[in-house]
Write an enzyme that holds these catalytic residues in place. Structure first.
Site, PDB file in Angstrom:
ATOM      1  N   LYS A  26       0.817  -1.229   0.000  1.00 37.91           N
ATOM      2  CA  LYS A  26       0.000   0.000   0.000  1.00 37.91           C
ATOM      3  C   LYS A  26       0.846   1.273   0.000  1.00 37.91           C
ATOM      4  CE  LYS A  26      -0.397   0.512   4.978  1.00 37.91           C
ATOM      5  NZ  LYS A  26      -0.968  -0.004   6.208  1.00 37.91           N
ATOM      6  N   ARG A  42      -6.306   0.861  18.042  1.00 43.80           N
ATOM      7  CA  ARG A  42      -6.894   0.951  16.725  1.00 43.80           C
ATOM      8  C   ARG A  42      -7.798  -0.278  16.589  1.00 43.80           C
ATOM      9  NH1 ARG A  42      -3.487   1.748  11.171  1.00 43.80           N
ATOM     10  NH2 ARG A  42      -3.679  -0.526  11.095  1.00 43.80           N
TER      11      ARG A  42
HETATM   12  C1  LIG Z   1       0.056  -0.566   6.892  1.00 51.21           C
HETATM   13  C2  LIG Z   1      -0.093  -1.783   7.681  1.00 51.21           C
HETATM   14  C3  LIG Z   1       0.971  -2.673   7.794  1.00 51.21           C
HETATM   15  C4  LIG Z   1       2.332  -2.396   7.203  1.00 51.21           C
HETATM   16  O1  LIG Z   1       2.925  -1.338   7.901  1.00 51.21           O
HETATM   17  P1  LIG Z   1       4.423  -0.840   7.559  1.00 51.21           P
HETATM   18  O2  LIG Z   1       4.705   0.144   8.628  1.00 51.21           O
HETATM   19  O3  LIG Z   1       4.318  -0.235   6.199  1.00 51.21           O
HETATM   20  O4  LIG Z   1       5.307  -2.003   7.596  1.00 51.21           O
HETATM   21  C5  LIG Z   1       0.764  -3.836   8.506  1.00 51.21           C
HETATM   22  N1  LIG Z   1      -0.430  -4.103   9.071  1.00 51.21           N
HETATM   23  C6  LIG Z   1      -1.481  -3.277   8.988  1.00 51.21           C
HETATM   24  C7  LIG Z   1      -2.760  -3.641   9.637  1.00 51.21           C
HETATM   25  C8  LIG Z   1      -1.346  -2.074   8.289  1.00 51.21           C
HETATM   26  O5  LIG Z   1      -2.383  -1.248   8.221  1.00 51.21           O
END
Ligand SMILES: *Cc1c(COP(=O)(O)O)cnc(C)c1O
Length: 366
Positions: free
Chosen positions: A39, A134
């Site tokens: 993402k 969260r």
């Molecule tokens: C964005 C996200 C990740 C990845 O996070 P990074 O900091 O980019 O490694 C993992 N788990 C969830 C639920 C996320 O929203």
């Protein structure tokens, strides 16, 4: 590369694959595998391809649209939705993704029903909120009961495991204590359902702390990693979480290229009665006398803010930006500069996210 269009983001795929391999190898030593999270790079298929080529076991994103593109590109890995699903996207989720993170009984019921309709079995990972506040069950007993319900009563679903997310809303660190709590919940669920869980997912890039500080419990066997691989040591993980191992990674897998559209010597303090800037802020303008300045044709509408971009040009300093302009102090640049030249920037996560999500930015591969 021929004539490029600017602003552009240039991706060095060899470096990206190397970053993935380094982190994956570090994790593998501790018995942890990686879901590659795309993402942060706008879900680019080419990034998913790198992750797949470098050994990702799962491709993950917060957006179904991104997973759909990955699927359509023919990448043959399990796809996981990591933002808990909207009730309104349940049918698409079941048809596109193999797996999702979940936190609501109601949604699980719908997923189960829809999986039945589509004649599929969808894997779910139930989230435990360990205090970051969260997503996820805050009450661990409730989470355990839900896991048992999924296991025994939802034939369309496979209880793949549990997971947690830290360091997002509540900025809670993925300490040893938190990882142990997750592992304990997993063991309790395993005892109730009489089998091992396939996945215990200990978090995101921040949870690499447990890998490098060597406290990841054996039960925790997966991390969902995006930022660390994409931006390497450029982000603040290193200072926040104290691991310097990330310095071995490339910080320039993605670079922004922007074109110089003005090059002039000007005073450093604006002339006139000062109100607010284009975004309603009242910035400070330290008086450094007359300075040579360059404007490049990229702005906050593209990168999101000057604090997210780092010029690679020796001596250059970003001093401000409006929606479509970014201003650099180039007084100390020794290289000759002229209008039409291209200035490159390394990208902090927020800039990468914004730029790869923008229609106005071209993407090039090297
Ligand atoms: C964005 C996200 C990740 C990845 O996070 P990074 O900091 O980019 O490694 C993992 N788990 C969830 C639920 C996320 O929203």
């Amino acid at each position: 590369m021929g004539q490029m269009k600017y602003p552009a983001v240039v991706i060095d795929h060899a470096k990206l694959r190397e970053n993935f391999r380094i982190i994956a190898a570090d994790c593998a030593k501790e018995g942890v595998f990686i879901a590659g999270v795309i993402k942060g790079a706008g879900g680019l298929v080419s990034v998913a391809e790198d992750f797949a080529a470098a050994g990702a076991k799962i491709i993950a994103s917060s957006r179904l649209e991104q997973l759909e593109r990955v699927r359509e590109a023919g990448i043959d890995l399990p796809l996981m939705l990591i933002r808990i699903p909207m009730l309104s996207e349940v049918p698409e989720l079941i048809s596109i993704a193999d797996m999702s993170l979940n936190n609501e009984h109601e949604v699980l019921l719908e997923l189960n029903k829809e999986a039945g309709k589509q004649n599929k079995r969808h894997k779910v990972i139930l989230m435990q909120d360990l205090g970051d506040l969260r997503e996820g069950w805050f009450d661990r007993q409730e989470l355990i009961e839900e896991a048992v319900t999924v296991e025994n009563e939802m034939d369309g679903l496979i209880l793949a495991g549990i997971g947690t997310n830290l360091g997002c809303y509540g900025s809670v660190m993925p300490t040893e204590d938190k990882m142990k709590q997750l592992a304990e919940t997993a063991v309790d669920i395993e005892n109730r359902i009489g089998r091992q869980l396939e996945i215990v997912s200990g978090g995101a890039t921040s949870s690499l702390m447990g890998i490098y500080d060597r406290y990841m419990p054996e039960k925790v066997n997966m991390l969902r990693i995006g930022a660390g691989i994409l931006t390497g040591p450029l982000d603040d993980f290193r200072t926040t979480y104290g691991y310097t191992e990330i310095d071995r990674l490339h910080d320039d897998c993605f670079k922004l290229r922007a074109e110089v559209i003005e090059l002039k010597r000007k005073p450093s303090r604006p002339i006139g009665t000062l109100g607010v800037d284009a975004f309603g802020n009242k910035p400070e303008y330290p008086d450094r006398g007359e300075r040579m300045r360059a404007i490049v044709a990229v702005g906050r509408a593209d990168h999101g803010g000057t604090e997210y971009i780092v010029p690679t040009l020796e001596g250059a300093e970003v001093i401000g930006a409006s929606g479509d302009h970014t201003i650099l102090d180039v007084e100390n640049v020794t290289e000759p500069l002229k209008v039409g030249d291209i200035i490159e920037f390394k990208l902090i996560y927020a800039a990468l996210l914004n730029l790869t999500g923008s229609e106005n930015v071209k993407i090039y591969d090297i």
